[in-house]
Design a protein around this motif. Structure first.
Motif, PDB file in Angstrom:
ATOM      1  N   LEU A   1     -18.585 -13.571  -4.499  1.00  0.00           N
ATOM      2  CA  LEU A   1     -17.574 -13.454  -3.440  1.00  0.00           C
ATOM      3  C   LEU A   1     -16.163 -13.409  -4.023  1.00  0.00           C
ATOM      4  O   LEU A   1     -15.299 -12.662  -3.545  1.00  0.00           O
ATOM      5  CB  LEU A   1     -17.706 -14.628  -2.468  1.00  0.00           C
ATOM      6  N   GLY A   2     -15.927 -14.216  -5.065  1.00  0.00           N
ATOM      7  CA  GLY A   2     -14.608 -14.232  -5.684  1.00  0.00           C
ATOM      8  C   GLY A   2     -14.262 -12.904  -6.330  1.00  0.00           C
ATOM      9  O   GLY A   2     -13.126 -12.421  -6.234  1.00  0.00           O
TER      10      GLY A   2
ATOM     11  N   GLY B   1     -13.408 -10.513  -3.696  1.00  0.00           N
ATOM     12  CA  GLY B   1     -12.075 -10.819  -3.182  1.00  0.00           C
ATOM     13  C   GLY B   1     -10.972 -10.285  -4.072  1.00  0.00           C
ATOM     14  O   GLY B   1      -9.944  -9.796  -3.577  1.00  0.00           O
TER      15      GLY B   1
ATOM     16  N   LEU C   1      -7.996  -7.762  -3.155  1.00  0.00           N
ATOM     17  CA  LEU C   1      -6.619  -8.220  -3.343  1.00  0.00           C
ATOM     18  C   LEU C   1      -5.774  -7.194  -4.077  1.00  0.00           C
ATOM     19  O   LEU C   1      -4.573  -7.047  -3.798  1.00  0.00           O
ATOM     20  CB  LEU C   1      -6.625  -9.545  -4.116  1.00  0.00           C
TER      21      LEU C   1
END
Length: 396
Positions: free
Chosen positions: A281-282, A285, A289
Motif C-alpha cells: 500500500l505504501g 501511495g 503522490l
C-alpha cells in the motif's frame, strides 16, 4: 569450506542459467530503442545512445547486489525454491506486459505472499512443475517480510542514485492542448539477489546464520531480480524529483525491514503479513503522490526567455556550463520570448555566442562560446518552443 565454496559457485552459475537474466537485459535494450524512437519523433535527433540503458541496468545492480550478498551471508534470509519461482514469475509477468512502473519488489511479492498464505499445491501433470510447487506453503512469512523490505530499500537506492541520470526529454500536450516539455525516466535494474535455500549440504554453525528460519542445512542461489521504474515528470526538475521519490521508497523499505524483524523476534506471522501489506500500500501511495498530475508544467513557453528542456551529449552546448531547467533570457544582447527565435538571435554574431542565463535559483549569469563551422545550427539545446517552429517549417 569446500562444500561452502562449491555451493556458492553453484548459486552463481544459476544466475547465468536463469532466463530472467537475459530477458531483463533484452528489456533494457528495448527501452533504449523506444526512447530513441520518441527522441526522433519529438526533436528529429537522438538524445542518448540506444545502448545507454543496458549499462544502467547492469552496473548499479552489481554494486548493490554485492553489498546485499555480504549482508545476507550473515543474516541468512531463507526461502524455498518454490518461492523464488513465484518471485520470478511475478517479475516476468510485469516485465513482458510492459508494466515497468509496477515492477517494484512490493508488487512482485504479491504473488509469492498469496502463494505462501493461501496456495495449496495441485497435481499439474508434470513432475518438474509439481516439484516447483514443493514447500511453497512452508515459506517463512518473517523471511518474506524482511526480504521485501530490503528489496524495496534497494529500489529506493536505485531511484535516488541512478534514476535521475540521463533522463529523456519529451514533448507532451497539456490539458489545455498546449505543447509543454517533460522528462521521462524509464529504468530496468538487474539485481543479483543472493538467497539461502533450505536444502543442501552446508550446515549451520552455532552463531551462523544470524537469523534461523528452521532449515538444518543450506544451499545458495543467485536469483536475477528485475526492478523497474517509469515516471513522466513535467512539473519539476527531474533530479530533485527523483531524489525525493527515492528517499521515500528507501524509507518505506527500511520501515518494513524493522517491522519484519519485530515479527521474527515475536514469532508472530500476522505482524509479518501486515508488514507486507503495508509495503504494498505504501509503494502504491508513493506512485500516486508523485504523479504531479494537477501541477503546472515546469518546461513551458514563457513570455521572457526559453527554458532548456534538454542538452545533446557531446554538443557545443554540452561543453558550456548550462543545465536543464535554466532559462536563457538573452542571446547576443537580444531578449528572447514569444515571437523571438533563439537561432535568429544566435546568428546576429556568426562567430560568437553570449547568453544571459537565469539559473534554477533565479540568479543571473553569463555564458559565452566561440562558434565554428556553422555550429550555430547545431548548438545542441532543446526547447519546447524551438521544436514547434521546426515542425511548422517542415510542414510549409
Amino acid at each position: 569450506m569446500d562444500t561452502f565454496g562449491l555451493s556458492i559457485l553453484k548459486g552463481i552459475i544459476s544466475f547465468f542459467l536463469h532466463p530472467l537474466t537475459y530477458i531483463t537485459i533484452i528489456g533494457a535494450f528495448m527501452l533504449g530503442l523506444s526512447r530513441v524512437k520518441r527522441d526522433r519523433r519529438d526533436f528529429h535527433t537522438r538524445v542518448h545512445d540506444v545502448l545507454d540503458d543496458v549499462p544502467f541496468a547492469i552496473i548499479p545492480g552489481l554494486l548493490i547486489g554485492a553489498a546485499f550478498l555480504i549482508l545476507n551471508l550473515l543474516l541468512g534470509l531463507t526461502v524455498p525454491f518454490s518461492t523464488t519461482v513465484a518471485m520470478s514469475l511475478g517479475a516476468f509477468l510485469l516485465l513482458v506486459t510492459g508494466q515497468i512502473r509496477f515492477l517494484s519488489p512490493a508488487f512482485v511479492f504479491i504473488l509469492p505472499t498469496l502463494a505462501t498464505f493461501f496456495y495449496t499445491p495441485i497435481d499439474l501433470g508434470n513432475d518438474t512443475l509439481n516439484t516447483m510447487q514443493e514447500g511453497i506453503g512452508n515459506a517463512s512469512p518473517f523471511a518474506l517480510a524482511i526480504l521485501v523490505g530490503f528489496l524495496v530499500f534497494m529500489e529506493g537506492l536505485f531511484i535516488t542514485m541512478n534514476a535521475g541520470k540521463q533522463t529523456s526529454p519529451r514533448l507532451v500536450e497539456s490539458k489545455r492542448g498546449k505543447l509543454v516539455g517533460a522528462h521521462e525516466v524509464q529504468r530496468l535494474w538487474l539485481l543479483p539477489l543472493f538467497l539461502f535455500l533450505p536444502v543442501g549440504q552446508v550446515e549451520l554453525f552455532t552463531w551462523w546464520p544470524l537469523l534461523d528460519f528452521g532449515a538444518g542445512t543450506y544451499a545458495f542461489i543467485l536469483l536475477p531480480f528485475p526492478i523497474g521504474f517509469r515516471k513522466l515528470i513535467h512539473h519539476a526538475l527531474p533530479l530533485p524529483e527523483m531524489k525525493s521519490n527515492g528517499r521515500q521508497v528507501a524509507l518505506l523499505g527500511g520501515a518494513t525491514v524493522l517491522i519484519g524483524l519485530v515479527s521474527y523476534f515475536l514469532s508472530n506471522k500476522w505482524i509479518a503479513l501486515v508488514a507486507i501489506i503495508l509495503v504494498i500500500l505504501g509503494r502504491a501511495g508513493i506512485l500516486l503522490l508523485h504523479r504531479g498530475k494537477n501541477k503546472p508544467a515546469y518546461f513551458n513557453e514563457r513570455n521572457k526567455g526559453l527554458v532548456i528542456l534538454g542538452i545533446l551529449p557531446g554538443s557545443p552546448a554540452d561543453q558550456m556550463n548550462l543545465q536543464v531547467g535554466e532559462v536563457i533570457s538573452k542571446v547576443n544582447g537580444l531578449p528572447l520570448g514569444k515571437g523571438v527565435d533563439f537561432y535568429t538571435a544566435l546568428q546576429r554574431n556568426a562567430a560568437f555566442c553570449k547568453m544571459e542565463v537565469l539559473d534554477v535559483n533565479g540568479e543571473v549569469r553569463f555564458e559565452q562560446k566561440a562558434l565554428y563551422n556553422n555550429t550555430h545550427h547545431e548548438l545542441g539545446l532543446l526547447f519546447v518552443k524551438e521544436n514547434r517552429f521546426e515542425e511548422q517549417e517542415e510542414a510549409q
